[in-house]
Design a protein around this motif. Sequence first.
Motif, mmCIF file in Angstrom:
data_model
loop_
_atom_site.group_PDB
_atom_site.id
_atom_site.type_symbol
_atom_site.label_atom_id
_atom_site.label_comp_id
_atom_site.label_asym_id
_atom_site.label_seq_id
_atom_site.Cartn_x
_atom_site.Cartn_y
_atom_site.Cartn_z
ATOM 1 N N ILE A 215 0.843 -1.205 0.000
ATOM 2 C CA ILE A 215 0.000 0.000 0.000
ATOM 3 C C ILE A 215 0.873 1.248 0.000
ATOM 4 N N GLN A 249 4.388 12.532 5.878
ATOM 5 C CA GLN A 249 3.206 12.390 6.729
ATOM 6 C C GLN A 249 3.456 12.989 8.109
ATOM 7 N N TYR A 279 -6.269 -3.665 7.463
ATOM 8 C CA TYR A 279 -5.390 -2.582 7.874
ATOM 9 C C TYR A 279 -6.213 -1.408 8.374
ATOM 10 N N VAL A 281 -6.184 2.988 9.163
ATOM 11 C CA VAL A 281 -5.530 4.231 8.761
ATOM 12 C C VAL A 281 -5.758 5.292 9.832
ATOM 13 N N TYR A 325 -4.178 11.301 4.909
ATOM 14 C CA TYR A 325 -3.771 10.064 5.560
ATOM 15 C C TYR A 325 -2.429 10.259 6.236
ATOM 16 N N MET A 328 -0.524 4.317 8.558
ATOM 17 C CA MET A 328 -1.278 3.087 8.336
ATOM 18 C C MET A 328 -0.704 1.988 9.197
ATOM 19 N N ARG B 216 -3.025 -1.434 -6.474
ATOM 20 C CA ARG B 216 -2.138 -1.361 -5.319
ATOM 21 C C ARG B 216 -2.883 -1.719 -4.040
ATOM 22 N N GLY B 217 -4.094 -1.240 -3.945
ATOM 23 C CA GLY B 217 -4.826 -1.387 -2.686
ATOM 24 C C GLY B 217 -4.525 -0.227 -1.778
ATOM 25 N N TYR B 220 -5.010 5.186 -1.216
ATOM 26 C CA TYR B 220 -4.524 6.161 -2.183
ATOM 27 C C TYR B 220 -5.055 5.864 -3.577
#
Lengths: 386, 297
Positions: A215, A249, A279, A281, A325, A328, B216-217, B220
């Motif tokens: 990701i 970030q 997952y 975030v 974001y 993660m 990608r997953g 984003y």
Amino acid sequence: MRGVLAWNKDFALLKRSPFKIAGPASDRTSYIRDFHTSRFRSKDNKEDDKSSALVLHAFANAERKEKEAYLDIIREYKNNNELRRGHVEFIQVALKYMDDFGVNRDLAVYKVLLDVLPKGKFVPTNAFQTLFMHYPKQQYVAIDLLCKMEKNCVIPDVEMQDMLLNIFGKHGAPLKKFWRMMYWMPKFANLNPWPCARPAPKDPRILARLAISKISSVDVQTKIVEFETKDIEDAIEDTWIVSAMSSIQERLLETQSLNSPVCVEGPYTVWVVDQCIDYFVLRGESRKHNEYEDIDDVSNIKIPFWDEKEIVPAPTVHEQNDGTYFAMCATGTSTKDSLLSWIRCLQKQNPILNVIPVIFKVSSFSKEQLYIDTEKSKDKVMHVKE
Amino acid sequence: MTMRIFRKILTDFAIGKRRLHVTTNLSSFYERDRKSGYKIVYDRPPPEQNLSIIGRLREGCRQFKEEFGIWLEEMREKFKMDPTLIYRSNEVDVAWRFNRDPKSLDQWVITCDSDYEEGFSTAKLELSPIGTGIFSGTLSTRLPKDGRIKNAGFCNITTIPKQKSFKRDVCHDWTPYTHLILRIRGDGRCYTLNISTRGIFDLMWNDVYHYVLYTRGGPYWQYVRIPFSKFVFTSKGRLQDDQTVIMLHEVTNFGISLGDDINGHFKLEIDYIGLECDEYHNEEFAYESYNFSGVRF
């Protein structure tokens, strides 16, 4: 019928010891073959004439479903079995049980299985045999085997070509399939920008790391850190956290206004090969950027000489249109407590998290499967967002 | 009574009842219809109208008026002769977009194997709260026990054919463009992009060009830019020996499908699908185009 005729016609011939076939190209092959088979049929030879049903059930009845057991069954079938009666059915059944034994991605096993077919016997000797699909069932079953390889992304090699040439000759349909596979499969083998070993690793921690790195490949500066919750003072659970945060970030989080809270959201899912990873975030409100100006609009012209000069930095990749974001993570248990530990871990690096209110928006788990039951997925317990 | 029994014995003769054993193998490549014998399933069934004759006439007149209006518009456009002459690079012309508009969903047809009783996958296409389209569902490779299906598990979305006035089908003309652009947010699975260029003869009904879309997953957005030269030519999902460059002036449908043999849920968020012209992209075709005319294969 042929056997009976032979019996009446030439009794003495049958009494003779069986011929050894020199080669498929010999002129009298077909004649000899007829006598050969009838000889074997009339003979009550228990050793050679194995019941193929017993072999076919061997796959279903095998105690350990693993590669060695699978190879043992093939070896058992090949041993002392010169006639190889029912070899087409045997390969069909063997192909069917490949997934159960977990050998469906093993090139060596495919080769052993293809080796069941006799060499030289199915090679066409004249143009008509080539034209009318010599031994069609055997050719179809070899094509099935190659299709199974193709479906499981197994690229064959030159040895396989030699085997196929020895079995079917260069005009065989399996060879065409093989050459097409060798032409196309290497072209597409390395297309995936996020490659992963097959079979996928079983350890959830390694999988989580793979998923998070997949990701966060959007930002090359991302650092992936693994935390242990036992390092945190008040943590209830003992588990691991794979966390990803980049320096961009961190800078974004520093400039976050203290009034707007940040949320821990999840679980969302991402697939790594054939495994599904949850997952979470750390997300803030989406930031307002300068609106797009219509340059053709002349109603209110800005004169840049006495304006304040300001440079608007381009939005970073982490500022998406549905939020910003900040980080993660994937945790071993995916519980609220582990997420709280995650925030505590992040606080060391980002002191602003001590001040900003953090909201946990974690959807509850259920053990209910979203999957349709297959025998494979029964052992997996999937967490599904309600 | 006896006559009847006698006739029954005569007519129900076993040999007379015997039929030829037919296998499912096709003896020729003749295709009867465009769907290769698959039944027609509607995502959104057309509304049933029970109109009288007068009502039907009125409905016909209304449709004619509507279509005539579209035709006039087309004619006006034609005589203005104002085509786009310059396609600047990095400028994306959006072909399909889900812009908070529920009508944009009507542009797509959702198909999965459970529609044709060939599997157990489910799929749906809907709008997300932020106005993008979400293609989601569950993929299942479980086989129906009919002894005919060998592989199962696909989900697909396809655009409806483009139409001009009087409901005439036309092709998309993408000749000025070199790249396909997608702005998507996937789930890490691997999808397939399909561009079908259906011809008029039955041999060309199933011509589709494919390329893979790796996602990608994660949260984003992913900006995918695929040159048309990379698409491979297939017919009914089989890669063809004689590869040709995609005919960009005969594009009939565009689709995205999933069939990666992994059981489980999937979710692909689509913002838009667009086209771009890159003048520095000189590749005509990424694969070898051998001449097969003299090869007996």
